[in-house]
Write an enzyme that holds these catalytic residues in place. Sequence first.
Site, short mmCIF file in Angstrom:
data_model
loop_
_atom_site.label_atom_id
_atom_site.label_comp_id
_atom_site.label_asym_id
_atom_site.label_seq_id
_atom_site.Cartn_x
_atom_site.Cartn_y
_atom_site.Cartn_z
N SER A 153 25.09 47.90 38.45
CA SER A 153 25.51 47.56 37.09
C SER A 153 25.98 48.83 36.37
O SER A 153 26.91 49.48 36.83
CB SER A 153 24.36 46.87 36.36
OG SER A 153 24.82 46.27 35.17
N ASP A 198 29.45 36.54 38.92
CA ASP A 198 28.74 37.51 38.08
C ASP A 198 29.18 37.32 36.62
O ASP A 198 30.32 37.62 36.27
CB ASP A 198 29.05 38.92 38.55
CG ASP A 198 28.25 39.99 37.83
OD1 ASP A 198 27.66 39.69 36.78
OD2 ASP A 198 28.22 41.12 38.33
N HIS A 230 25.04 38.69 39.54
CA HIS A 230 25.07 40.11 39.20
C HIS A 230 24.15 40.95 40.09
O HIS A 230 24.37 42.15 40.22
CB HIS A 230 24.68 40.28 37.73
CG HIS A 230 24.90 41.66 37.20
ND1 HIS A 230 26.08 42.35 37.38
CD2 HIS A 230 24.07 42.51 36.50
CE1 HIS A 230 25.99 43.55 36.80
NE2 HIS A 230 24.79 43.67 36.28
#
Length: 364
Positions: A153, A198, A230
């Site tokens: 991320s 995602d 994600h």
Amino acid sequence: MKQIYFIALFFFATILLPSKILAQCEDITVENITNPGPYEVATLTEADGIRNGPDYLSATIYYPTNATPPFASIAIVPGFTALPSSVQEWGPFYASHGIVAIIIGTNSVFDLPEARAMALIDALETVRQENFRNTSPLEDKLDIDKFAVSGWSMGGGGSQRAAVIDSTIKGVVALCPWLPNPSLNHESPVLIFSGQNDSTAPPAEHADLHYNATPNSTDKLLFEVANGNHSVANTPNGGNGVVGKIALSWLKLYVDEDDCYCPLLTDFLLVDPPAASKVLSSFECELLGLPENSFATIVYPNPTKNSVNVNIQNPTQYTVYNTLGQKLFSGILHQNEKQIDFSNFNKGVYYVRMENETLKIIRN
């Protein structure tokens, strides 16, 4: 700059020299990139004497105990508000395959990508110092010129930015990276994983832009996991295990500089992968010193879906090899039969050796 891989050199050696060189690649197969790998793993923390870096909070180093040094290393950082446990499975996976991994936390769970980039660079300094600490089990066992970074991320965005800041970084593995308006002008070979579904870092707004923002002169690969969310790349088990296999192959190829792993990517893992909804790449395994159209013998069509025709005049013996230099089959071409049949083989790259020539054949 794109690397020119030494597959042709390896290929010729497997034919002209003893089988010693071939043995170097024999055990490097898709099936053998297991989780865990072949080596036993131990850990180091600050309680064991490792450095407490100022740009990150806490660290665990995973290292192989029965592999042959020197070892390449990778630093891994989690994402926004996440703890090291969110990416922890990568540590023992890499170490079990002979790569030292340091997984860190951030000084604040709210740190943005740029701060995470600095945390990764600081973590690499901690690993570097382990190579010189006289009470460390890693003393004199690290190759301090073979460092990579990774993150999830915002940590994935940070890993890309770390490569921009520190040009000595040899590879990047970005896990569903989050970084808007990316500025990613660097030369570190980068592997980007994304998840098709995602909603936190939609690929069209992040991973895809990261791939496009990385220069075309940089070796790069984007692998979008079908139906992935994600956190699909938070462990090497993502995409039914293909995430780990691709990540390890990428690091072995570019950071460990082991060319045996290039055909695993180009001829197996990235050929119509069922786990992928999208694959973009700008890297290749090329024949060393054999420019296109340099052969006296012409084969067509190439690429082919089934057979290739060969323009020979006299009876000629040929042998077909795969990209690992393993013999597949052989035969004799003559006036009444000038074709070599590849229809029973998978899509990929093959090499035909005849007389003093080696020809690259692509089956698609």
